[in-house]
Design a protein around this motif. Structure first.
Motif, PDB file in Angstrom:
ATOM      1  N   GLU A 115       0.794  -1.149   0.043  1.00  0.00           N
ATOM      2  CA  GLU A 115      -0.131   0.065   0.006  1.00  0.00           C
ATOM      3  C   GLU A 115       0.982   1.471   0.192  1.00  0.00           C
ATOM      4  O   GLU A 115       0.766   2.248  -0.662  1.00  0.00           O
ATOM      5  CB  GLU A 115      -1.136   0.063   1.069  1.00  0.00           C
ATOM      6  N   LEU A 116       1.828   1.304   0.711  1.00  0.00           N
ATOM      7  CA  LEU A 116       2.832   2.384   0.875  1.00  0.00           C
ATOM      8  C   LEU A 116       3.708   2.740  -0.329  1.00  0.00           C
ATOM      9  O   LEU A 116       3.786   3.870  -0.940  1.00  0.00           O
ATOM     10  CB  LEU A 116       3.833   2.205   1.913  1.00  0.00           C
ATOM     11  N   SER A 117       3.791   1.550  -1.287  1.00  0.00           N
ATOM     12  CA  SER A 117       4.586   1.514  -2.485  1.00  0.00           C
ATOM     13  C   SER A 117       3.603   2.064  -3.670  1.00  0.00           C
ATOM     14  O   SER A 117       4.071   2.059  -4.757  1.00  0.00           O
ATOM     15  CB  SER A 117       5.457   0.371  -2.563  1.00  0.00           C
ATOM     16  N   GLY A 118       2.145   1.976  -3.420  1.00  0.00           N
ATOM     17  CA  GLY A 118       1.436   2.253  -4.398  1.00  0.00           C
ATOM     18  C   GLY A 118       1.131   0.937  -5.160  1.00  0.00           C
ATOM     19  O   GLY A 118       0.535   1.079  -6.252  1.00  0.00           O
ATOM     20  N   ASN A 119       1.539  -0.042  -4.920  1.00  0.00           N
ATOM     21  CA  ASN A 119       1.153  -1.416  -5.454  1.00  0.00           C
ATOM     22  C   ASN A 119      -0.278  -1.894  -4.947  1.00  0.00           C
ATOM     23  O   ASN A 119      -0.324  -2.115  -3.627  1.00  0.00           O
ATOM     24  CB  ASN A 119       2.329  -2.429  -5.453  1.00  0.00           C
ATOM     25  N   LYS A 120      -0.956  -2.552  -5.577  1.00  0.00           N
ATOM     26  CA  LYS A 120      -2.072  -3.188  -5.318  1.00  0.00           C
ATOM     27  C   LYS A 120      -1.628  -4.715  -5.010  1.00  0.00           C
ATOM     28  O   LYS A 120      -0.798  -5.255  -5.815  1.00  0.00           O
ATOM     29  CB  LYS A 120      -3.190  -3.348  -6.351  1.00  0.00           C
ATOM     30  N   PHE A 121      -1.839  -5.138  -3.808  1.00  0.00           N
ATOM     31  CA  PHE A 121      -1.438  -6.491  -3.451  1.00  0.00           C
ATOM     32  C   PHE A 121      -1.997  -7.480  -4.264  1.00  0.00           C
ATOM     33  O   PHE A 121      -3.416  -7.446  -4.514  1.00  0.00           O
ATOM     34  CB  PHE A 121      -1.991  -6.930  -1.986  1.00  0.00           C
ATOM     35  N   GLY A 122      -1.106  -8.596  -4.957  1.00  0.00           N
ATOM     36  CA  GLY A 122      -1.508  -9.330  -5.846  1.00  0.00           C
ATOM     37  C   GLY A 122      -1.622  -9.032  -7.432  1.00  0.00           C
ATOM     38  O   GLY A 122      -1.791  -9.651  -8.222  1.00  0.00           O
ATOM     39  N   SER A 123      -0.933  -7.542  -7.599  1.00  0.00           N
ATOM     40  CA  SER A 123      -0.905  -7.316  -8.920  1.00  0.00           C
ATOM     41  C   SER A 123       0.271  -7.887  -9.756  1.00  0.00           C
ATOM     42  O   SER A 123       1.323  -8.304  -8.807  1.00  0.00           O
ATOM     43  CB  SER A 123      -0.596  -5.723  -8.982  1.00  0.00           C
ATOM     44  N   LEU A 124       0.070  -8.081 -10.948  1.00  0.00           N
ATOM     45  CA  LEU A 124       1.193  -8.829 -11.674  1.00  0.00           C
ATOM     46  C   LEU A 124       2.258  -7.768 -12.133  1.00  0.00           C
ATOM     47  O   LEU A 124       3.419  -7.936 -12.398  1.00  0.00           O
ATOM     48  CB  LEU A 124       0.625  -9.461 -13.092  1.00  0.00           C
ATOM     49  N   PHE A 166      14.222  -1.143  -1.209  1.00  0.00           N
ATOM     50  CA  PHE A 166      12.829  -0.558  -2.106  1.00  0.00           C
ATOM     51  C   PHE A 166      12.694   0.663  -1.601  1.00  0.00           C
ATOM     52  O   PHE A 166      12.168   0.798  -0.413  1.00  0.00           O
ATOM     53  CB  PHE A 166      11.528  -1.426  -1.915  1.00  0.00           C
ATOM     54  N   HIS A 167      12.683   1.684  -2.425  1.00  0.00           N
ATOM     55  CA  HIS A 167      12.312   3.093  -1.911  1.00  0.00           C
ATOM     56  C   HIS A 167      11.027   3.617  -2.129  1.00  0.00           C
ATOM     57  O   HIS A 167      10.823   3.909  -3.473  1.00  0.00           O
ATOM     58  CB  HIS A 167      13.621   4.023  -2.644  1.00  0.00           C
ATOM     59  N   VAL A 168      10.253   3.714  -1.215  1.00  0.00           N
ATOM     60  CA  VAL A 168       8.925   3.773  -1.491  1.00  0.00           C
ATOM     61  C   VAL A 168       8.465   5.234  -2.090  1.00  0.00           C
ATOM     62  O   VAL A 168       7.630   5.343  -3.037  1.00  0.00           O
ATOM     63  CB  VAL A 168       8.126   3.956  -0.091  1.00  0.00           C
TER      64      VAL A 168
END
Length: 334
Positions: free
Chosen positions: A64-73, A153-155
C-alpha cells in the motif's frame, strides 16, 4: 530451521536481532540511482520471528505504501534479474505473499527514512531486504544471514525497483543509538502518565522516544502493545511491539503475556499455549499459570487446564485470574 513457539531460530539471525530498534544509517553513495542521505533513521526488526498472519499484513502494508495493489502482476523488478520474481501474485494461499521471504527469498528487516522511528505499520521512505533469491537455503554449508546481499525498495521514489545497497548486513553503516536505561524509563513513565489520562497518541510518541533512548529496554515496546489492548485499535502495531519486547529481552514475560492473546483471539490456542508455556518456564507465577490454564480450557483440553490451575493455586490460590479459571472449571464440571 529450529522453531520455538512463534520464534524461528535461523543461523545468523542473532546478528540482526541484536540491532532491533531505532538507530541511524548512512546510505549516501550506496546506489547512484538514488540520492540517499548520510544520516537516516532506521528501525530494525526481525521479520522471521513475527507470526505468519502478521507477516502477511506487513506485506500488504508495504504494498500500500509503495502504491502497488497487493496481488498485482505489474510489480517489482530486481536489478540484475530478468524476470518478475513471482508470476502469480493473486493468491494469498501457500505463502504467496508479495515478494517476501515466504515466496521469493527476500526478507524485510528494516524501515528507513522519515517515519521509520515508529517502526512497522508506520509511513516510511524505504524498506531494506536481505536478498536470498538465488536459491539460498539455510543448510549446513551456509553461514546464515551474513551471506546475503542487501537491497532497498525506496517507497517515495518513482522507481519501482529493488536496488543493491550492500554486500551483506555487516557492510551496512549502522550507527547504533547509545543506551540510557534511566532516561528511557523516565520517558516511559511520562508516557504512562499520558496513557493513564487516555491520551494514547501522545503516550505512543513518548514510548517511541523511550525506545530511542534505549533500544534494549523491553518496557516501551510492551507499552505500545498495551495501547492496542486499551483502545481496541492499532492491532497490527500492538502485536508487532509485544513480540519485539521479548525479542530484545528473551526473558521479558510481560511482553509474552501481552502477545499470547493475539493468537488466541484468532483461535490459535496452540500458538498461545506455546508462548505461555515458555513464559511459565521463565516465571512460575500464579498469573502465568492462570493464563496458560485458560488457554487450555478454551481449547477444550480440560485435563491440562486443571493441571496448570492446580500449579498456580499452589503459589496463590486467591489470585483473581486463577479464581476466574476456577469458576469456569466448576461450571464445566457442572
Amino acid at each position: 530451521m529450529k522453531e520455538i513457539g512463534e520464534i524461528k531460530e535461523v543461523k545468523g539471525i542473532e546478528e540482526i536481532r541484536k540491532h532491533i530498534g531505532i538507530h541511524q544509517i548512512n546510505l549516501a553513495g550506496t546506489n547512484k540511482e538514488l540520492e540517499l542521505q548520510d544520516a537516516m533513521p532506521i528501525f530494525i526488526f526481525d521479520y522471521l520471528s513475527m507470526s505468519k498472519p502478521l507477516r502477511t499484513r506487513l506485506a500488504i502494508h508495504t504494498c500500500e505504501l509503495s502504491g502497488n495493489k497487493f496481488g498485482s502482476l505489474d510489480m517489482i523488478w530486481v536489478d540484475g534479474y530478468d524476470k518478475i520474481l513471482k508470476e502469480d501474485l493473486s493468491s494469498l494461499e501457500n505463502d504467496s505473499n508479495f515478494w517476501f521471504w515466504d515466496s521469493n527469498g527476500l526478507i524485510p528487516f528494516a524501515y528507513i527514512g522519515k517515519g521509520a522511528e515508529k517502526g512497522p505499520f508506520s509511513e516510511h521512505e524505504g524498506v531494506l531486504f536481505l536478498d536470498a533469491t538465488n536459491n539460498f537455503r539455510f543448510e549446513e554449508n551456509h553461514t546464515g544471514f551474513e551471506d546475503m546481499p542487501i537491497v532497498l525498495f525506496h517507497v517515495e521514489k518513482d522507481n519501482e525497483k529493488l536496488v543493491p545497497i550492500a554486500d551483506n548486513f555487516k557492510a551496512l553503516k549502522i550507527v547504533k543509538n547509545k543506551t540510557d536505561r534511566q532516561l528511557s524509563e523516565q520517558i516511559k513513565q511520562e508516557g504512562n502518565a499520558l496513557f493513564g489520562e487516555g491520551d494514547f497518541e501522545a503516550a505512543a510518541e513518548k514510548f517511541y522516544e523511550a525506545i530511542q533512548a534505549d533500544y534494549t529496554n523491553p518496557n516501551p515496546y510492551n507499552n505500545l502493545g498495551m495501547i492496542s489492548q486499551a483502545t481496541r485499535d492499532y492491532w497490527d502495531r500492538g502485536e508487532t511491539f509485544f513480540q519485539l519486547s521479548f525479542l530484545v529481552d528473551p526473558k521479558y514475560t510481560d511482553g509474552m503475556r501481552g502477545y499470547s492473546g493475539f493468537p488466541a483471539s484468532r483461535g490459535d490456542f496452540e500458538g498461545a499455549i506455546k508462548i505461555m508455556t515458555k513464559c511459565v518456564e521463565i516465571e512460575k507465577s500464579a498469573l502465568n499459570y492462570a493464563i496458560l490454564s485458560r488457554f487450555y480450557l478454551d481449547s477444550g483440553d480440560i485435563e491440562n487446564a486443571k493441571k496448570f490451575y492446580k500449579e498456580g493455586a499452589q503459589i496463590d490460590p486467591n489470585h483473581p485470574k486463577l479464581l476466574e479459571v476456577e469458576e469456569s472449571l466448576e461450571e464445566h464440571s457442572f
